[in-house]
Design an enzyme around this catalytic site. Structure first.
Site, PDB file in Angstrom:
ATOM      1  N   GLY A  13       0.824  -1.213   0.000  1.00 44.02           N
ATOM      2  CA  GLY A  13       0.000   0.000   0.000  1.00 44.02           C
ATOM      3  C   GLY A  13       0.854   1.257   0.000  1.00 44.02           C
ATOM      4  O   GLY A  13       2.089   1.199  -0.066  1.00 44.02           O
ATOM      5  N   ASP A  34       0.924  -8.662   2.358  1.00 47.00           N
ATOM      6  CA  ASP A  34      -0.223  -7.912   1.820  1.00 47.00           C
ATOM      7  C   ASP A  34      -1.095  -8.882   1.028  1.00 47.00           C
ATOM      8  O   ASP A  34      -0.581  -9.833   0.425  1.00 47.00           O
ATOM      9  CB  ASP A  34       0.291  -6.814   0.874  1.00 47.00           C
ATOM     10  CG  ASP A  34      -0.676  -5.653   0.740  1.00 47.00           C
ATOM     11  OD1 ASP A  34      -0.334  -4.532   1.122  1.00 47.00           O
ATOM     12  OD2 ASP A  34      -1.803  -5.875   0.240  1.00 47.00           O
ATOM     13  N   THR A  38      -6.225  -3.399  -1.598  1.00 44.63           N
ATOM     14  CA  THR A  38      -6.209  -2.014  -2.100  1.00 44.63           C
ATOM     15  C   THR A  38      -4.800  -1.585  -2.506  1.00 44.63           C
ATOM     16  O   THR A  38      -4.618  -0.486  -3.009  1.00 44.63           O
ATOM     17  CB  THR A  38      -6.730  -1.024  -1.036  1.00 44.63           C
ATOM     18  OG1 THR A  38      -5.893  -1.134   0.134  1.00 44.63           O
ATOM     19  CG2 THR A  38      -8.153  -1.309  -0.655  1.00 44.63           C
ATOM     20  N   LYS A  94     -12.711  -6.768   9.853  1.00 48.93           N
ATOM     21  CA  LYS A  94     -11.944  -7.984  10.166  1.00 48.93           C
ATOM     22  C   LYS A  94     -10.456  -7.689  10.288  1.00 48.93           C
ATOM     23  O   LYS A  94      -9.784  -8.179  11.205  1.00 48.93           O
ATOM     24  CB  LYS A  94     -12.176  -9.051   9.075  1.00 48.93           C
ATOM     25  CG  LYS A  94     -13.491  -9.787   9.260  1.00 48.93           C
ATOM     26  CD  LYS A  94     -13.817 -10.701   8.113  1.00 48.93           C
ATOM     27  CE  LYS A  94     -13.051 -11.994   8.184  1.00 48.93           C
ATOM     28  NZ  LYS A  94     -13.490 -12.943   7.128  1.00 48.93           N
ATOM     29  N   LYS A 108       3.700 -11.579  20.343  1.00 49.71           N
ATOM     30  CA  LYS A 108       3.907 -12.226  21.651  1.00 49.71           C
ATOM     31  C   LYS A 108       4.758 -13.486  21.475  1.00 49.71           C
ATOM     32  O   LYS A 108       5.717 -13.709  22.213  1.00 49.71           O
ATOM     33  CB  LYS A 108       2.532 -12.550  22.241  1.00 49.71           C
ATOM     34  CG  LYS A 108       2.564 -13.202  23.585  1.00 49.71           C
ATOM     35  CD  LYS A 108       1.161 -13.140  24.188  1.00 49.71           C
ATOM     36  CE  LYS A 108       0.969 -14.196  25.250  1.00 49.71           C
ATOM     37  NZ  LYS A 108       0.446 -15.471  24.719  1.00 49.71           N
ATOM     38  N   TYR A 148     -14.823   1.626   9.926  1.00 48.13           N
ATOM     39  CA  TYR A 148     -13.382   1.937   9.990  1.00 48.13           C
ATOM     40  C   TYR A 148     -13.022   2.477  11.379  1.00 48.13           C
ATOM     41  O   TYR A 148     -12.113   1.981  12.043  1.00 48.13           O
ATOM     42  CB  TYR A 148     -13.067   2.967   8.914  1.00 48.13           C
ATOM     43  CG  TYR A 148     -11.614   3.378   8.825  1.00 48.13           C
ATOM     44  CD1 TYR A 148     -10.642   2.487   8.356  1.00 48.13           C
ATOM     45  CD2 TYR A 148     -11.209   4.670   9.165  1.00 48.13           C
ATOM     46  CE1 TYR A 148      -9.312   2.884   8.229  1.00 48.13           C
ATOM     47  CE2 TYR A 148      -9.884   5.069   9.041  1.00 48.13           C
ATOM     48  CZ  TYR A 148      -8.941   4.170   8.578  1.00 48.13           C
ATOM     49  OH  TYR A 148      -7.623   4.564   8.457  1.00 48.13           O
ATOM     50  N   LYS A 152     -10.689   0.638  14.279  1.00 49.09           N
ATOM     51  CA  LYS A 152      -9.444   1.238  14.761  1.00 49.09           C
ATOM     52  C   LYS A 152      -9.501   1.468  16.280  1.00 49.09           C
ATOM     53  O   LYS A 152      -8.490   1.346  16.966  1.00 49.09           O
ATOM     54  CB  LYS A 152      -9.180   2.553  14.029  1.00 49.09           C
ATOM     55  CG  LYS A 152      -8.860   2.371  12.547  1.00 49.09           C
ATOM     56  CD  LYS A 152      -7.475   1.751  12.359  1.00 49.09           C
ATOM     57  CE  LYS A 152      -7.105   1.638  10.888  1.00 49.09           C
ATOM     58  NZ  LYS A 152      -5.766   1.059  10.700  1.00 49.09           N
TER      59      LYS A 152
HETATM   60  P1  NAD Z   1      -3.511   1.574   1.373  1.00 47.31           P
HETATM   61  O1  NAD Z   1      -4.857   1.125   0.982  1.00 47.31           O
HETATM   62  O2  NAD Z   1      -2.632   2.181   0.323  1.00 47.31           O
HETATM   63  O3  NAD Z   1      -2.692   0.383   2.042  1.00 47.31           O
HETATM   64  C1  NAD Z   1      -3.283  -0.596   2.831  1.00 47.31           C
HETATM   65  C2  NAD Z   1      -2.687  -1.937   2.415  1.00 47.31           C
HETATM   66  O4  NAD Z   1      -3.233  -2.971   3.247  1.00 47.31           O
HETATM   67  C3  NAD Z   1      -3.019  -2.316   0.970  1.00 47.31           C
HETATM   68  O5  NAD Z   1      -1.836  -2.674   0.288  1.00 47.31           O
HETATM   69  C4  NAD Z   1      -3.982  -3.496   1.109  1.00 47.31           C
HETATM   70  O6  NAD Z   1      -3.896  -4.408   0.025  1.00 47.31           O
HETATM   71  C5  NAD Z   1      -3.517  -4.101   2.421  1.00 47.31           C
HETATM   72  N1  NAD Z   1      -4.526  -4.912   3.100  1.00 47.31           N
HETATM   73  C6  NAD Z   1      -5.819  -4.584   3.376  1.00 47.31           C
HETATM   74  N2  NAD Z   1      -6.433  -5.601   4.021  1.00 47.31           N
HETATM   75  C7  NAD Z   1      -5.501  -6.573   4.169  1.00 47.31           C
HETATM   76  C8  NAD Z   1      -5.521  -7.875   4.751  1.00 47.31           C
HETATM   77  N3  NAD Z   1      -6.630  -8.378   5.310  1.00 47.31           N
HETATM   78  N4  NAD Z   1      -4.386  -8.635   4.721  1.00 47.31           N
HETATM   79  C9  NAD Z   1      -3.257  -8.144   4.148  1.00 47.31           C
HETATM   80  N5  NAD Z   1      -3.172  -6.922   3.579  1.00 47.31           N
HETATM   81  C10 NAD Z   1      -4.288  -6.142   3.579  1.00 47.31           C
HETATM   82  O7  NAD Z   1      -3.699   2.595   2.595  1.00 47.31           O
HETATM   83  P2  NAD Z   1      -2.636   3.506   3.354  1.00 47.31           P
HETATM   84  O8  NAD Z   1      -3.028   4.909   3.180  1.00 47.31           O
HETATM   85  O9  NAD Z   1      -1.257   3.086   3.014  1.00 47.31           O
HETATM   86  O10 NAD Z   1      -2.948   3.108   4.868  1.00 47.31           O
HETATM   87  C11 NAD Z   1      -2.141   2.190   5.583  1.00 47.31           C
HETATM   88  C12 NAD Z   1      -2.546   2.157   7.048  1.00 47.31           C
HETATM   89  O11 NAD Z   1      -2.423   3.461   7.623  1.00 47.31           O
HETATM   90  C13 NAD Z   1      -3.992   1.722   7.280  1.00 47.31           C
HETATM   91  O12 NAD Z   1      -4.036   0.902   8.431  1.00 47.31           O
HETATM   92  C14 NAD Z   1      -4.716   3.020   7.529  1.00 47.31           C
HETATM   93  O13 NAD Z   1      -5.831   2.830   8.350  1.00 47.31           O
HETATM   94  C15 NAD Z   1      -3.647   3.844   8.217  1.00 47.31           C
HETATM   95  N6  NAD Z   1      -3.878   5.295   8.044  1.00 47.31           N
HETATM   96  C16 NAD Z   1      -3.599   5.928   6.867  1.00 47.31           C
HETATM   97  C17 NAD Z   1      -3.841   7.283   6.741  1.00 47.31           C
HETATM   98  C18 NAD Z   1      -3.489   8.058   5.490  1.00 47.31           C
HETATM   99  O14 NAD Z   1      -3.685   9.276   5.460  1.00 47.31           O
HETATM  100  N7  NAD Z   1      -2.969   7.448   4.452  1.00 47.31           N
HETATM  101  C19 NAD Z   1      -4.411   8.002   7.809  1.00 47.31           C
HETATM  102  C20 NAD Z   1      -4.718   7.305   8.975  1.00 47.31           C
HETATM  103  C21 NAD Z   1      -4.422   5.955   9.098  1.00 47.31           C
END
Ligand code: NAD
Ligand code: UDP
Length: 319
Positions: A13, A34, A38, A94, A108, A148, A152
């Site tokens: 991601g 991953d 997404t 999930k 752990k 969401y 979290k």
């Molecule tokens: P993103 O969608 O680009 O990356 C998320 C990645 O997680 C993707 O590559 C997706 O394929 C993978 N993924 C989703 N479900 C999965 C699963 N069950 N098993 C394995 N892989 C899985 O989003 P991002 O912006 O890079 O966000 C990454 C993290 O940071 C997330 O947890 C998000 O909640 C948190 N976050 C991001 C932002 C932001 O501004 N980008 C803000 C707050 C929190």
């Protein structure tokens, strides 16, 4: 001393791929995990030839196995943009709950320190401004964003339970809106949407009257904050974000000015429960981690614009 090993979930991601780069630069062995829900392999394609990088295509909501030792785990897997988690509400819940449980269990078993990616969304539509870490938030559990936000919030509670009950070394980062190269062009978030609309010659779609605010942090600043938090000995949540606040209407105008496009702003309905204000109080990050952002919007936006332009010209508009 042997090379330290770190597991990064959500590695393909936006944020996960930048974290992989950073830990490899620091000399770690990195295991990226991953399920490509997404994310996309293109974000980490450059890492596959490296001997210190491995990739596991795996859904972390199912039992997670990693052979060998682990020193650190960074749990970043989760859909993150509103249109993604509205499309995939159950998977979002999930991965925040079952996925987090699996990774805490793995931490752990391996005696590893784990950092969990939380979010400013735990504050919901905040009634205090700016948001500091002691604020409990104002979240609608059954609204569209609840899948969401509550995943979290549960994730944070479970992480604290592992810390308090099992003495696990845990870190919680509350990330505020972050942007930069490798965001998906059509993930529906404001910044990629506006840049894409400007580049493709469409009007910029501001939701509501555009008076809602956000505070945008450039990705390299966020990664630095996360790195410092992981290495610190502080286990309570820390906000990482850039406090430079802007209304969404002004933000769209800034993008029109930056790209020199002829389009105008058009207004569309405000999604339900869209937070009216958001700005991090970063006193803790400053005091505990000696961290503050260094990249302003002008610099960060022009780098991101160059990236999106190149992506669009190369025709790589993948899901
Ligand atoms: P993103 O969608 O680009 O990356 C998320 C990645 O997680 C993707 O590559 C997706 O394929 C993978 N993924 C989703 N479900 C999965 C699963 N069950 N098993 C394995 N892989 C899985 O989003 P991002 O912006 O890079 O966000 C990454 C993290 O940071 C997330 O947890 C998000 O909640 C948190 N976050 C991001 C932002 C932001 O501004 N980008 C803000 C707050 C929190
Ligand atoms: N937004 C907008 N037009 C768009 C996409 C988003 O006006 O095409 C607004 C959205 O309603 C929100 C803000 O921009 O008020 C930031 O949205 P984003 O999806 O980037 O992140 P959020 O902070 O809401 O999770």
């Amino acid at each position: 001393m042997s090379t330290k090993r770190v597991l990064i979930t959500g590695a393909a991601g936006f944020l996960g791929s930048h974290l992989c780069d950073r830990f490899l630069d620091e000399g770690y062995e990195v295991i990226g995990m991953d399920n490509l829900l997404t994310g996309r392999l293109k974000n980490i394609e450059h890492l596959f030839p490296l001997k210190d990088f491995q990739f596991y295509h795996h859904d972390v909501s199912k039992f997670v196995h990693v052979p060998g030792s682990l020193d650190y785990i960074l749990h970043f897997a989760s859909p993150a943009s509103p249109i993604d988690y509205l499309k995939m509400p159950i998977q979002t819940m999930k991965v925040g709950s079952l996925g987090t449980h699996n990774l805490l269990g793995l931490a752990k078993a391996k005696n590893a320190r784990i950092l969990i990616a939380s979010t400013s969304e735990v504050y919901g539509d905040p009634t205090i401004h700016p948001q500091h870490e002691e604020y409990w938030g104002n979240v609608n559990p059954i609204g569209p964003r609840g899948v969401y936000d509550e995943a979290k919030r549960f994730q944070e509670a479970l992480t604290m339970a592992y810390h308090n009950f099992h003495g696990l070394e845990t870190r919680i980062v509350r990330i505020f809106n972050t942007y930069g190269p490798r965001m998906r062009l059509n993930d529906g978030r404001a910044l990629p949407t506006f840049l894409r609309q400007a580049i493709e010659g469409n009007d910029l779609t501001v939701f509501g009257d555009g008076s809602q605010t956000r505070s945008f942090c450039y990705v390299s600043d966020l990664v630095e904050g996360i790195y410092r938090l992981l290495m610190s000995d502080y286990h309570l949540p820390v906000n990482i974000g850039n406090p430079e606040e802007i209304t969404i209407r002004e933000f769209a105008e800034e993008i029109i000015a930056l790209t020199g496009c002829d389009q105008k702003v058009i207004y569309e309905p405000l999604p339900k429960d869209d937070p009216k204000k958001r700005q991090p109080d970063i006193t803790k990050a400053k005091n505990i981690l000696n961290w503050s952002p260094t990249i302003g919007r002008k610099e960060g936006l022009s780098t991101t614009y160059a990236y999106f332009k190149q992506e669009i010209e190369a025709g790589s508009l993948i899901h």
